[in-house]
Design an enzyme around this catalytic site. Structure first.
Site, PDB file in Angstrom:
ATOM      1  N   ASN A   9     -47.243   7.621  16.363  1.00 51.10           N
ATOM      2  CA  ASN A   9     -47.163  10.128  16.222  1.00 51.10           C
ATOM      3  C   ASN A   9     -47.436  10.256  13.829  1.00 51.10           C
ATOM      4  OD1 ASN A   9     -43.618  10.536  18.057  1.00 51.10           O
ATOM      5  ND2 ASN A   9     -45.951  10.008  18.526  1.00 51.10           N
ATOM      6  N   ASP A  47     -39.551  14.043  24.146  1.00 51.71           N
ATOM      7  CA  ASP A  47     -40.937  14.330  24.545  1.00 51.71           C
ATOM      8  C   ASP A  47     -41.749  15.619  25.011  1.00 51.71           C
ATOM      9  OD1 ASP A  47     -43.295  12.720  24.467  1.00 51.71           O
ATOM     10  OD2 ASP A  47     -43.007  12.032  26.199  1.00 51.71           O
TER      11      ASP A  47
END
Length: 277
Positions: free
Chosen positions: A100, A52
């Site tokens: 995502n 991340d």
């Protein structure tokens, strides 16, 4: 590997120069931590990595959004080497979640292009073959472009017979979706065996779901590291992480250093795992 633009090479040179300048500060600490990790007890049998912070890294560095993902892909190669050096048996890296995929199509296209390139690079990487790393892509991939699917399939095929590290690349992955897929597969097999829905439901237990997850042939993940300072799982390996230890590193993924990795592993070694007892 695909040719890089002159601008991309300049950006990389500047970033690496900055990192190199800071290395003397950490050298003694890295050396001390490395020794402690190697002699300090058990390492994870299955390490989960939530990669991340690529976009935040790019923004903080004044780079285009896509460059953050490019740097993130390179960092994944570097961390793979660290895991091989330490002899960690299984690693799962979360590259792209099902959530995502709702992002800007241009960003997703860039990520998938990187995925294709990196899959083809790994298929010929001497480290993969020298260490007999078995690589597998886990998740839902039916909507991926054909060239991406082909690259992932080729990578899986050329490493399918290996018995070294298990490397799972979680892409198009979601923990809830994985559990749903596991239940569907279980019910499908029960139906094929002639069992009724009622009988299948009555017999269903935790071990049945575990046996049909994407990572059924690997140990349950015992240590999960997430970068970027976010303190949540976001659906990563929901089923397998019931007894996992967690570590949240306050650094964006492309900036994740060897010393950060060693510090996380040292923290894991200092914990007493009780497994609910």
């Amino acid at each position: 590997m695909a040719a890089r633009s002159p601008l991309a090479n300049v950006v990389r040179s500047l970033y690496r120069a900055r990192v190199t300048a800071a290395k003397p500060v950490y050298w003694w600490y890295e050396r001390r931590l490395r020794r402690k990790v190697r002699t300090g007890g058990k390492l994870p049998k299955h390490l989960g990595l939530i990669l991340d912070g690529n976009r935040r890294f790019a923004k903080a560095s004044g780079l285009q959004r896509e460059m953050g993902h490019t740097f993130g892909a390179e960092k994944a190669h570097e961390v793979l080497q660290w895991c091989l050096e330490l002899g960690i048996p299984a690693v799962t890296i979360w590259v792209l979640s099902t959530d995502n995929t709702s992002r800007d199509p241009e960003e997703i296209a860039h990520i998938l292009k990187l995925l294709e390139q990196e899959a083809r690079n790994l298929a010929t990487d001497p480290r993969i073959h020298g260490n007999r790393v078995k690589v597998r892509a886990i998740g839902q991939h039916s909507q991926f472009p054909p060239q991406v699917l082909s690259a992932l399939q080729d990578l899986e095929q050329v490493t399918a017979h290996y018995d070294g590290m298990m490397l799972n690349i979680a892409v198009g992955y979601g923990g809830r979706e994985e559990i749903v897929d596991a239940v569907k597969e279980y019910l499908g097999k029960q139906a094929a065996a002639g069992h009724s829905l009622e009988a299948a439901a009555q017999q269903l237990g935790p071990d049945d779901i575990s046996a049909h997850t994407y990572t059924a042939d690997t140990p349950e993940v015992d240590f999960i590291i997430r970068t970027s300072g976010e303190i949540r799982l976001s659906g990563f390996m929901l089923w397998q992480s019931v007894y996992s230890e967690f570590y949240f590193a306050d650094v964006n993924w492309p900036s994740f250093r060897w010393v950060d990795f060693l510090r996380a592993l040292r923290d894991f070694q200092g914990r007493k795992r009780r497994f609910g007892k």
